[in-house]
Design a protein around this motif. Structure first.
Motif, PDB file in Angstrom:
ATOM      1  N   TYR A   1       0.832  -1.205   0.000  1.00  0.00           N
ATOM      2  CA  TYR A   1       0.000   0.000   0.000  1.00  0.00           C
ATOM      3  C   TYR A   1       0.867   1.255   0.000  1.00  0.00           C
ATOM      4  CZ  TYR A   1      -4.819  -1.626   0.325  1.00  0.00           C
ATOM      5  OH  TYR A   1      -6.054  -2.145   0.031  1.00  0.00           O
ATOM      6  N   ALA A   2       1.871   1.300   0.858  1.00  0.00           N
ATOM      7  CA  ALA A   2       2.741   2.480   0.918  1.00  0.00           C
ATOM      8  C   ALA A   2       3.466   2.684  -0.412  1.00  0.00           C
ATOM      9  CB  ALA A   2       3.749   2.341   2.059  1.00  0.00           C
ATOM     10  N   ALA A   3       3.945   1.612  -1.000  1.00  0.00           N
ATOM     11  CA  ALA A   3       4.631   1.712  -2.292  1.00  0.00           C
ATOM     12  C   ALA A   3       3.664   2.179  -3.377  1.00  0.00           C
ATOM     13  CB  ALA A   3       5.246   0.365  -2.670  1.00  0.00           C
ATOM     14  N   PHE A   4       2.432   1.678  -3.348  1.00  0.00           N
ATOM     15  CA  PHE A   4       1.451   2.081  -4.351  1.00  0.00           C
ATOM     16  C   PHE A   4       1.122   3.565  -4.234  1.00  0.00           C
ATOM     17  CE2 PHE A   4      -2.534   2.631  -6.503  1.00  0.00           C
ATOM     18  CZ  PHE A   4      -2.409   1.811  -7.607  1.00  0.00           C
ATOM     19  N   VAL A   5       0.914   4.026  -3.025  1.00  0.00           N
ATOM     20  CA  VAL A   5       0.619   5.452  -2.825  1.00  0.00           C
ATOM     21  C   VAL A   5       1.793   6.290  -3.311  1.00  0.00           C
ATOM     22  CG1 VAL A   5       0.248   7.251  -1.086  1.00  0.00           C
ATOM     23  CG2 VAL A   5      -1.064   5.127  -0.983  1.00  0.00           C
ATOM     24  N   GLY A   6       3.000   5.867  -3.011  1.00  0.00           N
ATOM     25  CA  GLY A   6       4.188   6.627  -3.381  1.00  0.00           C
ATOM     26  C   GLY A   6       4.546   6.569  -4.843  1.00  0.00           C
ATOM     27  N   GLU A   7       4.375   5.399  -5.446  1.00  0.00           N
ATOM     28  CA  GLU A   7       4.806   5.193  -6.829  1.00  0.00           C
ATOM     29  C   GLU A   7       3.663   5.273  -7.841  1.00  0.00           C
ATOM     30  OE1 GLU A   7       6.803   1.415  -6.964  1.00  0.00           O
ATOM     31  OE2 GLU A   7       8.158   1.948  -5.336  1.00  0.00           O
ATOM     32  N   GLY A   8       2.432   5.131  -7.366  1.00  0.00           N
ATOM     33  CA  GLY A   8       1.288   5.161  -8.274  1.00  0.00           C
ATOM     34  C   GLY A   8       1.089   3.888  -9.057  1.00  0.00           C
ATOM     35  N   ARG A   9       1.721   2.822  -8.622  1.00  0.00           N
ATOM     36  CA  ARG A   9       1.576   1.534  -9.301  1.00  0.00           C
ATOM     37  C   ARG A   9       1.837   0.412  -8.301  1.00  0.00           C
ATOM     38  NH1 ARG A   9       6.040  -1.251 -10.217  1.00  0.00           N
ATOM     39  NH2 ARG A   9       8.041  -0.253  -9.906  1.00  0.00           N
ATOM     40  N   ALA A  10       1.356  -0.757  -8.631  1.00  0.00           N
ATOM     41  CA  ALA A  10       1.532  -1.917  -7.757  1.00  0.00           C
ATOM     42  C   ALA A  10       2.910  -2.532  -7.969  1.00  0.00           C
ATOM     43  CB  ALA A  10       0.453  -2.947  -8.029  1.00  0.00           C
ATOM     44  N   GLN A  11       3.520  -2.916  -6.871  1.00  0.00           N
ATOM     45  CA  GLN A  11       4.807  -3.596  -6.970  1.00  0.00           C
ATOM     46  C   GLN A  11       4.599  -5.065  -7.314  1.00  0.00           C
ATOM     47  OE1 GLN A  11       7.287  -3.042  -3.485  1.00  0.00           O
ATOM     48  NE2 GLN A  11       8.202  -1.257  -4.465  1.00  0.00           N
ATOM     49  N   THR A  12       5.512  -5.600  -8.096  1.00  0.00           N
ATOM     50  CA  THR A  12       5.511  -7.031  -8.387  1.00  0.00           C
ATOM     51  C   THR A  12       6.063  -7.773  -7.171  1.00  0.00           C
ATOM     52  OG1 THR A  12       7.733  -6.950  -9.304  1.00  0.00           O
ATOM     53  CG2 THR A  12       5.895  -6.596 -10.854  1.00  0.00           C
ATOM     54  N   THR A  13       5.888  -9.077  -7.169  1.00  0.00           N
ATOM     55  CA  THR A  13       6.412  -9.862  -6.050  1.00  0.00           C
ATOM     56  C   THR A  13       7.925  -9.737  -5.944  1.00  0.00           C
ATOM     57  OG1 THR A  13       6.434 -11.840  -7.448  1.00  0.00           O
ATOM     58  CG2 THR A  13       4.525 -11.537  -6.011  1.00  0.00           C
ATOM     59  N   ASP A  14       8.614  -9.674  -7.077  1.00  0.00           N
ATOM     60  CA  ASP A  14      10.074  -9.562  -6.997  1.00  0.00           C
ATOM     61  C   ASP A  14      10.499  -8.185  -6.479  1.00  0.00           C
ATOM     62  OD1 ASP A  14       9.236  -8.571  -9.569  1.00  0.00           O
ATOM     63  OD2 ASP A  14      11.287  -8.718 -10.305  1.00  0.00           O
ATOM     64  N   GLU A  15       9.754  -7.137  -6.804  1.00  0.00           N
ATOM     65  CA  GLU A  15      10.075  -5.806  -6.275  1.00  0.00           C
ATOM     66  C   GLU A  15       9.847  -5.748  -4.768  1.00  0.00           C
ATOM     67  OE1 GLU A  15       9.139  -2.774  -9.941  1.00  0.00           O
ATOM     68  OE2 GLU A  15       7.428  -3.698  -8.919  1.00  0.00           O
ATOM     69  N   THR A  16       8.732  -6.311  -4.319  1.00  0.00           N
ATOM     70  CA  THR A  16       8.458  -6.340  -2.881  1.00  0.00           C
ATOM     71  C   THR A  16       9.492  -7.188  -2.165  1.00  0.00           C
ATOM     72  OG1 THR A  16       6.100  -5.946  -3.195  1.00  0.00           O
ATOM     73  CG2 THR A  16       6.746  -6.981  -1.130  1.00  0.00           C
ATOM     74  N   ALA A  17       9.828  -8.327  -2.728  1.00  0.00           N
ATOM     75  CA  ALA A  17      10.843  -9.199  -2.124  1.00  0.00           C
ATOM     76  C   ALA A  17      12.178  -8.467  -1.999  1.00  0.00           C
ATOM     77  CB  ALA A  17      11.007 -10.472  -2.951  1.00  0.00           C
ATOM     78  N   ALA A  18      12.580  -7.774  -3.041  1.00  0.00           N
ATOM     79  CA  ALA A  18      13.853  -7.039  -2.998  1.00  0.00           C
ATOM     80  C   ALA A  18      13.806  -5.914  -1.971  1.00  0.00           C
ATOM     81  CB  ALA A  18      14.179  -6.477  -4.382  1.00  0.00           C
ATOM     82  N   ALA A  19      12.703  -5.177  -1.933  1.00  0.00           N
ATOM     83  CA  ALA A  19      12.590  -4.049  -1.001  1.00  0.00           C
ATOM     84  C   ALA A  19      12.623  -4.505   0.451  1.00  0.00           C
ATOM     85  CB  ALA A  19      11.300  -3.278  -1.273  1.00  0.00           C
ATOM     86  N   LEU A  20      12.047  -5.685   0.726  1.00  0.00           N
ATOM     87  CA  LEU A  20      11.973  -6.172   2.103  1.00  0.00           C
ATOM     88  C   LEU A  20      13.003  -7.256   2.412  1.00  0.00           C
ATOM     89  CD1 LEU A  20       8.076  -6.325   2.502  1.00  0.00           C
ATOM     90  CD2 LEU A  20       9.658  -4.524   3.239  1.00  0.00           C
ATOM     91  N   GLU A  21      13.876  -7.518   1.432  1.00  0.00           N
ATOM     92  CA  GLU A  21      14.928  -8.535   1.569  1.00  0.00           C
ATOM     93  C   GLU A  21      14.341  -9.892   1.957  1.00  0.00           C
ATOM     94  OE1 GLU A  21      17.871  -6.868   4.216  1.00  0.00           O
ATOM     95  OE2 GLU A  21      18.468  -5.371   2.728  1.00  0.00           O
ATOM     96  N   LEU A  22      13.365 -10.324   1.148  1.00  0.00           N
ATOM     97  CA  LEU A  22      12.699 -11.600   1.359  1.00  0.00           C
ATOM     98  C   LEU A  22      12.793 -12.434   0.088  1.00  0.00           C
ATOM     99  CD1 LEU A  22       9.443 -10.173   2.977  1.00  0.00           C
ATOM    100  CD2 LEU A  22      11.250 -11.429   4.179  1.00  0.00           C
ATOM    101  N   ALA A  23      12.489 -13.712   0.219  1.00  0.00           N
ATOM    102  CA  ALA A  23      12.435 -14.589  -0.948  1.00  0.00           C
ATOM    103  C   ALA A  23      11.151 -14.299  -1.729  1.00  0.00           C
ATOM    104  CB  ALA A  23      12.465 -16.046  -0.520  1.00  0.00           C
ATOM    105  N   GLU A  24      11.249 -14.301  -3.054  1.00  0.00           N
ATOM    106  CA  GLU A  24      10.091 -13.986  -3.884  1.00  0.00           C
ATOM    107  C   GLU A  24       8.939 -14.963  -3.654  1.00  0.00           C
ATOM    108  OE1 GLU A  24       8.731 -13.226  -8.497  1.00  0.00           O
ATOM    109  OE2 GLU A  24      10.859 -13.499  -8.078  1.00  0.00           O
ATOM    110  N   ASP A  25       9.251 -16.255  -3.452  1.00  0.00           N
ATOM    111  CA  ASP A  25       8.170 -17.221  -3.240  1.00  0.00           C
ATOM    112  C   ASP A  25       7.420 -16.954  -1.930  1.00  0.00           C
ATOM    113  OD1 ASP A  25      10.433 -18.112  -1.781  1.00  0.00           O
ATOM    114  OD2 ASP A  25       9.810 -20.209  -1.912  1.00  0.00           O
TER     115      ASP A  25
END
Length: 148
Positions: A13-37
């Protein structure tokens, strides 16, 4: 919803408000340092919980209510930014969720005429005379939320 899924939901939600678009799973994984799966599984759980809506058969976000990740006829300007809403009703939820004034450019789904709404200080100051009609009963919205 557990703490992990809440972390994912808050981030998208925060990324969407800031960027105006939905993050992909790989973008969210990279931003939060998590595995994409792990993130993809969280997206699916959040979809099951109606905390976001995925495109059918994918892990791509379609809706972060009241925001739409796809272009719609319902454009919202609020806080110096713009987003699409899922419907004119959700469009009013964007300024409300951001605690700011906003304007909505939409269209009547029946006749296609332009509809202009304005929210100022939490009040609908333009468009308040319009009639709202819900085609689908509220208890059936999640049967096909993209149509609703």
């Amino acid at each position: 919803m557990d703490a992990f899924d809440l972390q994912i939901r808050n981030h998208v939600y925060a990324a969407f408000v800031g960027e105006g678009r939905a993050q992909t799973t790989d973008e969210t994984a990279a931003a939060l340092e998590l595995a994409e799966d792990e993130v993809a599984a969280a997206y699916r759980r959040l979809d099951d919980a109606h905390a976001l809506v995925l495109d059918t058969g994918t892990d791509e976000i379609r809706m972060l209510n009241p925001f739409s990740a796809v272009e719609t006829p319902h454009r919202v300007e609020a806080g110096g930014r713009s987003w699409f809403a899922n419907c004119a009703w959700d469009a009013l939820g964007i300024p409300a969720s951001l605690h700011t004034d906003g304007s909505v450019s939409s269209e009547c789904p029946d006749c296609g005429e332009p509809v202009e709404l304005e929210v100022r200080d939490g009040e609908l100051v333009r468009g308040a005379e319009l009639l709202v009609h819900f085609v689908v009963r509220a208890r059936r919205w999640w049967d096909d939320i993209a149509f609703t």
